[in-house]
Design an enzyme around this catalytic site. Structure first.
Site, PDB file in Angstrom:
ATOM      1  N   HIS A   1      84.299  46.509  -7.416  1.00  0.00           N
ATOM      2  CA  HIS A   1      85.316  45.540  -7.855  1.00  0.00           C
ATOM      3  C   HIS A   1      85.188  45.177  -9.326  1.00  0.00           C
ATOM      4  CE1 HIS A   1      85.881  44.283  -3.350  1.00  0.00           C
ATOM      5  NE2 HIS A   1      86.488  45.417  -3.657  1.00  0.00           N
TER       6      HIS A   1
ATOM      7  N   TYR B   1      88.013  32.575 -15.319  1.00  0.00           N
ATOM      8  CA  TYR B   1      86.936  33.566 -15.487  1.00  0.00           C
ATOM      9  C   TYR B   1      85.903  33.088 -16.493  1.00  0.00           C
ATOM     10  CZ  TYR B   1      88.682  36.937 -12.249  1.00  0.00           C
ATOM     11  OH  TYR B   1      89.043  37.544 -11.071  1.00  0.00           O
TER      12      TYR B   1
ATOM     13  N   CYS C   1      95.452  49.737 -24.353  1.00  0.00           N
ATOM     14  CA  CYS C   1      94.841  51.068 -24.507  1.00  0.00           C
ATOM     15  C   CYS C   1      93.860  51.385 -23.372  1.00  0.00           C
ATOM     16  CB  CYS C   1      94.144  51.206 -25.874  1.00  0.00           C
ATOM     17  SG  CYS C   1      92.628  50.245 -26.028  1.00  0.00           S
TER      18      CYS C   1
ATOM     19  N   GLN D   1      80.201  44.922  -4.012  1.00  0.00           N
ATOM     20  CA  GLN D   1      81.516  44.329  -4.292  1.00  0.00           C
ATOM     21  C   GLN D   1      81.355  43.238  -5.349  1.00  0.00           C
ATOM     22  OE1 GLN D   1      83.713  43.602  -0.300  1.00  0.00           O
ATOM     23  NE2 GLN D   1      81.569  43.849   0.242  1.00  0.00           N
ATOM     24  N   ASN D   2      80.126  42.937  -5.715  1.00  0.00           N
ATOM     25  CA  ASN D   2      79.880  41.812  -6.625  1.00  0.00           C
ATOM     26  C   ASN D   2      80.117  42.208  -8.075  1.00  0.00           C
ATOM     27  OD1 ASN D   2      79.153  40.570  -4.305  1.00  0.00           O
ATOM     28  ND2 ASN D   2      76.953  40.596  -4.676  1.00  0.00           N
TER      29      ASN D   2
ATOM     30  N   ARG E   1      83.569  30.953 -14.635  1.00  0.00           N
ATOM     31  CA  ARG E   1      82.644  31.746 -13.809  1.00  0.00           C
ATOM     32  C   ARG E   1      81.604  32.457 -14.669  1.00  0.00           C
ATOM     33  NH1 ARG E   1      85.866  35.194 -10.110  1.00  0.00           N
ATOM     34  NH2 ARG E   1      83.813  35.840  -9.406  1.00  0.00           N
TER      35      ARG E   1
ATOM     36  N   CYS F   1      93.172  47.225 -30.965  1.00  0.00           N
ATOM     37  CA  CYS F   1      94.504  47.852 -31.003  1.00  0.00           C
ATOM     38  C   CYS F   1      95.615  46.815 -30.951  1.00  0.00           C
ATOM     39  CB  CYS F   1      94.657  48.851 -29.847  1.00  0.00           C
ATOM     40  SG  CYS F   1      95.134  48.098 -28.279  1.00  0.00           S
TER      41      CYS F   1
ATOM     42  N   ASP G   1      78.833  40.183 -10.602  1.00  0.00           N
ATOM     43  CA  ASP G   1      77.964  39.306 -11.395  1.00  0.00           C
ATOM     44  C   ASP G   1      76.849  40.026 -12.154  1.00  0.00           C
ATOM     45  OD1 ASP G   1      76.086  39.869  -9.327  1.00  0.00           O
ATOM     46  OD2 ASP G   1      76.624  38.035  -8.236  1.00  0.00           O
TER      47      ASP G   1
ATOM     48  N   CYS H   1      92.117  43.042 -28.208  1.00  0.00           N
ATOM     49  CA  CYS H   1      91.482  44.319 -28.559  1.00  0.00           C
ATOM     50  C   CYS H   1      91.789  44.656 -30.023  1.00  0.00           C
ATOM     51  CB  CYS H   1      92.095  45.374 -27.643  1.00  0.00           C
ATOM     52  SG  CYS H   1      91.544  47.061 -27.895  1.00  0.00           S
TER      53      CYS H   1
HETATM   54  C1  BJW Z   1      75.349  35.233   3.164  1.00  0.00           C
HETATM   55  C2  BJW Z   1      74.611  34.250   2.578  1.00  0.00           C
HETATM   56  C3  BJW Z   1      73.280  34.551   2.337  1.00  0.00           C
HETATM   57  C4  BJW Z   1      76.554  33.478   2.763  1.00  0.00           C
HETATM   58  N1  BJW Z   1      72.794  35.747   2.681  1.00  0.00           N
HETATM   59  N2  BJW Z   1      74.846  36.412   3.505  1.00  0.00           N
HETATM   60  C5  BJW Z   1      93.692  47.615   4.701  1.00  0.00           C
HETATM   61  C6  BJW Z   1      93.983  46.623   5.616  1.00  0.00           C
HETATM   62  C7  BJW Z   1      94.428  45.371   5.171  1.00  0.00           C
HETATM   63  C8  BJW Z   1      94.598  45.082   3.822  1.00  0.00           C
HETATM   64  C9  BJW Z   1      94.294  46.073   2.920  1.00  0.00           C
HETATM   65  C10 BJW Z   1      93.862  47.319   3.358  1.00  0.00           C
HETATM   66  N3  BJW Z   1      93.617  48.085   2.259  1.00  0.00           N
HETATM   67  C11 BJW Z   1      93.890  47.345   1.157  1.00  0.00           C
HETATM   68  C12 BJW Z   1      94.312  46.118   1.526  1.00  0.00           C
HETATM   69  C13 BJW Z   1      94.716  44.992   0.623  1.00  0.00           C
HETATM   70  C14 BJW Z   1      93.538  44.227   0.059  1.00  0.00           C
HETATM   71  C15 BJW Z   1      92.742  43.608   1.208  1.00  0.00           C
HETATM   72  O1  BJW Z   1      91.694  44.068   1.602  1.00  0.00           O
HETATM   73  N4  BJW Z   1      93.227  42.515   1.753  1.00  0.00           N
HETATM   74  C16 BJW Z   1      92.542  41.844   2.867  1.00  0.00           C
HETATM   75  C17 BJW Z   1      91.909  40.542   2.370  1.00  0.00           C
HETATM   76  C18 BJW Z   1      93.528  41.610   3.960  1.00  0.00           C
HETATM   77  N5  BJW Z   1      92.708  45.079  -0.770  1.00  0.00           N
HETATM   78  C19 BJW Z   1      93.014  45.316  -2.041  1.00  0.00           C
HETATM   79  O2  BJW Z   1      94.024  44.849  -2.557  1.00  0.00           O
HETATM   80  C20 BJW Z   1      92.110  46.237  -2.819  1.00  0.00           C
HETATM   81  N6  BJW Z   1      92.922  47.223  -3.457  1.00  0.00           N
HETATM   82  C21 BJW Z   1      93.428  48.262  -2.794  1.00  0.00           C
HETATM   83  O3  BJW Z   1      93.089  48.547  -1.661  1.00  0.00           O
HETATM   84  O4  BJW Z   1      94.375  48.964  -3.512  1.00  0.00           O
HETATM   85  C22 BJW Z   1      95.231  49.844  -2.794  1.00  0.00           C
HETATM   86  C23 BJW Z   1      96.122  49.032  -1.846  1.00  0.00           C
HETATM   87  C24 BJW Z   1      96.683  47.851  -2.261  1.00  0.00           C
HETATM   88  C25 BJW Z   1      97.499  47.086  -1.386  1.00  0.00           C
HETATM   89  C26 BJW Z   1      97.708  47.518  -0.077  1.00  0.00           C
HETATM   90  C27 BJW Z   1      97.110  48.725   0.347  1.00  0.00           C
HETATM   91  C28 BJW Z   1      96.319  49.487  -0.545  1.00  0.00           C
HETATM   92  C29 BJW Z   1      91.426  45.478  -3.937  1.00  0.00           C
HETATM   93  C30 BJW Z   1      90.465  44.479  -3.436  1.00  0.00           C
HETATM   94  C31 BJW Z   1      89.910  43.690  -4.622  1.00  0.00           C
HETATM   95  C32 BJW Z   1      89.037  42.547  -4.188  1.00  0.00           C
HETATM   96  N7  BJW Z   1      88.791  41.700  -5.278  1.00  0.00           N
HETATM   97  C33 BJW Z   1      88.004  40.515  -5.083  1.00  0.00           C
HETATM   98  C34 BJW Z   1      88.163  39.640  -6.326  1.00  0.00           C
HETATM   99  C35 BJW Z   1      87.167  39.965  -7.356  1.00  0.00           C
HETATM  100  C36 BJW Z   1      87.471  39.001  -8.401  1.00  0.00           C
HETATM  101  C37 BJW Z   1      86.455  38.124  -8.853  1.00  0.00           C
HETATM  102  O5  BJW Z   1      85.258  38.200  -8.569  1.00  0.00           O
HETATM  103  O6  BJW Z   1      86.974  37.323  -9.540  1.00  0.00           O
HETATM  104  O7  BJW Z   1      86.656  40.856  -4.821  1.00  0.00           O
HETATM  105  S1  BJW Z   1      88.469  39.538  -3.667  1.00  0.00           S
HETATM  106  C38 BJW Z   1      86.846  39.008  -3.306  1.00  0.00           C
HETATM  107  O8  BJW Z   1      86.541  39.485  -1.969  1.00  0.00           O
HETATM  108  C39 BJW Z   1      85.914  39.744  -4.272  1.00  0.00           C
HETATM  109  C40 BJW Z   1      84.838  40.229  -3.353  1.00  0.00           C
HETATM  110  O9  BJW Z   1      84.183  41.328  -3.920  1.00  0.00           O
HETATM  111  C41 BJW Z   1      85.592  40.545  -2.082  1.00  0.00           C
HETATM  112  C42 BJW Z   1      84.740  40.608  -0.859  1.00  0.00           C
HETATM  113  O10 BJW Z   1      84.201  39.366  -0.562  1.00  0.00           O
HETATM  114  P1  BJW Z   1      82.707  39.272  -0.023  1.00  0.00           P
HETATM  115  O11 BJW Z   1      81.787  39.809  -1.017  1.00  0.00           O
HETATM  116  O12 BJW Z   1      82.640  39.844   1.337  1.00  0.00           O
HETATM  117  O13 BJW Z   1      82.487  37.670  -0.039  1.00  0.00           O
HETATM  118  P2  BJW Z   1      82.959  36.560   1.023  1.00  0.00           P
HETATM  119  O14 BJW Z   1      82.949  35.260   0.329  1.00  0.00           O
HETATM  120  O15 BJW Z   1      84.216  36.942   1.697  1.00  0.00           O
HETATM  121  O16 BJW Z   1      81.834  36.605   2.138  1.00  0.00           O
HETATM  122  C43 BJW Z   1      80.503  36.214   1.857  1.00  0.00           C
HETATM  123  C44 BJW Z   1      79.671  36.519   3.087  1.00  0.00           C
HETATM  124  O17 BJW Z   1      78.327  36.207   2.782  1.00  0.00           O
HETATM  125  C45 BJW Z   1      80.049  35.674   4.311  1.00  0.00           C
HETATM  126  O18 BJW Z   1      80.148  36.533   5.444  1.00  0.00           O
HETATM  127  C46 BJW Z   1      78.872  34.716   4.470  1.00  0.00           C
HETATM  128  O19 BJW Z   1      78.591  34.397   5.839  1.00  0.00           O
HETATM  129  C47 BJW Z   1      77.748  35.509   3.858  1.00  0.00           C
HETATM  130  N8  BJW Z   1      76.670  34.717   3.299  1.00  0.00           N
HETATM  131  N9  BJW Z   1      75.452  33.147   2.355  1.00  0.00           N
HETATM  132  C48 BJW Z   1      73.640  36.643   3.278  1.00  0.00           C
HETATM  133  N10 BJW Z   1      72.452  33.628   1.759  1.00  0.00           N
HETATM  134 ZN    ZN Z   2      93.239  48.236 -26.873  1.00  0.00          ZN
END
Ligand code: BJW
Ligand code: ZN
Length: 269
Positions: free
Chosen positions: A124, A68, A135, A106-107, A71, A175, A109, A173
């Site tokens: 996110h 991190y 805490c 979802q970003n 990043r 704490c 940044d 922290c």
């Molecule tokens: C362009 C471009 C340009 C390129 N112009 N476009 C239901 C079904 C299945 C699974 C689940 C479900 N519900 C929950 C889950 C589990 C899980 C999940 O979804 N898993 C799937 C992957 C299968 N979800 C979770 O765990 C979430 N929590 C939750 O639901 O809790 C309750 C629960 C838990 C477990 C089971 C059931 C319920 C939490 C999700 C947290 C996501 N965190 C992250 C990490 C952040 C950390 C960090 O930044 O360090 O968030 S993962 C990562 O993916 C990040 C992003 O926000 C997220 C989405 O990605 P995004 O933004 O779509 O990016 P990319 O890279 O995937 O795509 C980029 C796109 O841009 C591409 O399409 C390119 O083509 C395009 N592009 N250049 C426009 N110039």
């Molecule tokens: Zn604390």
């Protein structure tokens, strides 16, 4: 309403009262922030999503902080691009005209806010906040490096000679609890108010725009079919098709920084 191109979409948008946008990593790609599932999504031998997990944190918080911190170094240097600016300027015109606008991102940044977007729901978390594991306090934090121990660390090169970061190197922290990135990792719940706002905004809008997201991470990806089921015109902006593409009203293929200004500029007229 059949929507076949930019002019049809702009007509539908101009007639709308409520607009909701869902953004993903692709919106920041043209600022130089790598996407998760595209080229540049690796750090050493890990994908970003390997390290964005509670299990990785439990195993080695020093490694997760080094990732991190790297990043944060990168994100501290980037600027909003034309996509962020088109959205922020659209929001200002749209709300000045008394219409309703919500940006759900979802970003982590902070580039939407840096561009001037106001009504931002961050699903996110934020890379510019830390949270105490004891805490629970969330604090803004722009320190780069996060502690002096991380100066010069974080190289993404897989050949990097790694060192281990222990408790004496990590941020704490007042704490006494360990600080972690204020980010929602896989398997962690989203903030109930944030996802509640997002679901409400997707369910009540006339036009929904999904931009720069691969639409594979839930519950965020579920907002797209939810908006469609509630009767919104759903537009996707992405250079590639996604699993959501077959179900949207219209897909505009191209980079967000090129496509969004053409869709939004000058509206509402
Ligand atoms: C362009 C471009 C340009 C390129 N112009 N476009 C239901 C079904 C299945 C699974 C689940 C479900 N519900 C929950 C889950 C589990 C899980 C999940 O979804 N898993 C799937 C992957 C299968 N979800 C979770 O765990 C979430 N929590 C939750 O639901 O809790 C309750 C629960 C838990 C477990 C089971 C059931 C319920 C939490 C999700 C947290 C996501 N965190 C992250 C990490 C952040 C950390 C960090 O930044 O360090 O968030 S993962 C990562 O993916 C990040 C992003 O926000 C997220 C989405 O990605 P995004 O933004 O779509 O990016 P990319 O890279 O995937 O795509 C980029 C796109 O841009 C591409 O399409 C390119 O083509 C395009 N592009 N250049 C426009 N110039
Ligand atoms: Zn604390």
């Amino acid at each position: 309403m059949a929507i076949h191109g930019v002019e049809d979409f702009r007509r539908a948008l101009g007639a709308a009262r409520r607009v909701t946008v869902l953004s993903g990593a692709g919106v920041s790609a043209e600022s130089g922030v790598p996407t998760f599932r595209g080229a540049g999504g690796m750090w050493r031998r890990w994908s970003a999503t390997d390290l964005a997990t509670p299990a990785a944190w439990a195993r080695d918080p020093g490694l997760v902080w080094e990732f991190y911190d790297y990043r944060r170094q990168r994100m501290a240097e980037v600027r909003p691009n034309r996509a962020h600016i088109a959205l922020a300027e659209f929001e200002a015109r749209w709300t000045a005209a008394g219409r309703d606008f919500t940006l759900v991102t979802q970003n982590v940044d902070g580039l939407h806010e840096a561009a001037g977007s106001v009504a931002v729901t961050r699903l996110h978390g934020s890379i510019w906040h830390v949270r105490c594991v004891s805490c629970g306090q969330v604090t803004p934090n722009r320190d780069v490096p996060i502690t002096p121990a991380f100066a010069g660390a974080g190289s993404p090169d897989p050949a990097t000679k790694t060192r281990w970061f222990g408790p004496g190197d990590l941020p704490f922290c007042k704490c006494g609890g360990l600080l972690r990135p204020h980010i929602v990792w896989f398997g962690e719940s989203l903030d109930a108010q944030d996802i509640g706002n997002a679901v409400a905004a997707a369910s009540r809008c006339d036009v929904f725009i999904a931009v720069g997201t691969s639409a594979v991470v839930y519950p965020a990806a579920g907002l797209i079919p939810r908006a469609r089921a509630a009767g919104a015109v759903v537009c996707e902006v992405n250079p590639e098709p996604t699993p959501a593409t077959p179900d949207v009203t219209v897909h505009f293929s191209g980079p967000a920084g090129e496509v969004l200004p053409g869709l939004l500029d000058g509206l509402p007229g």
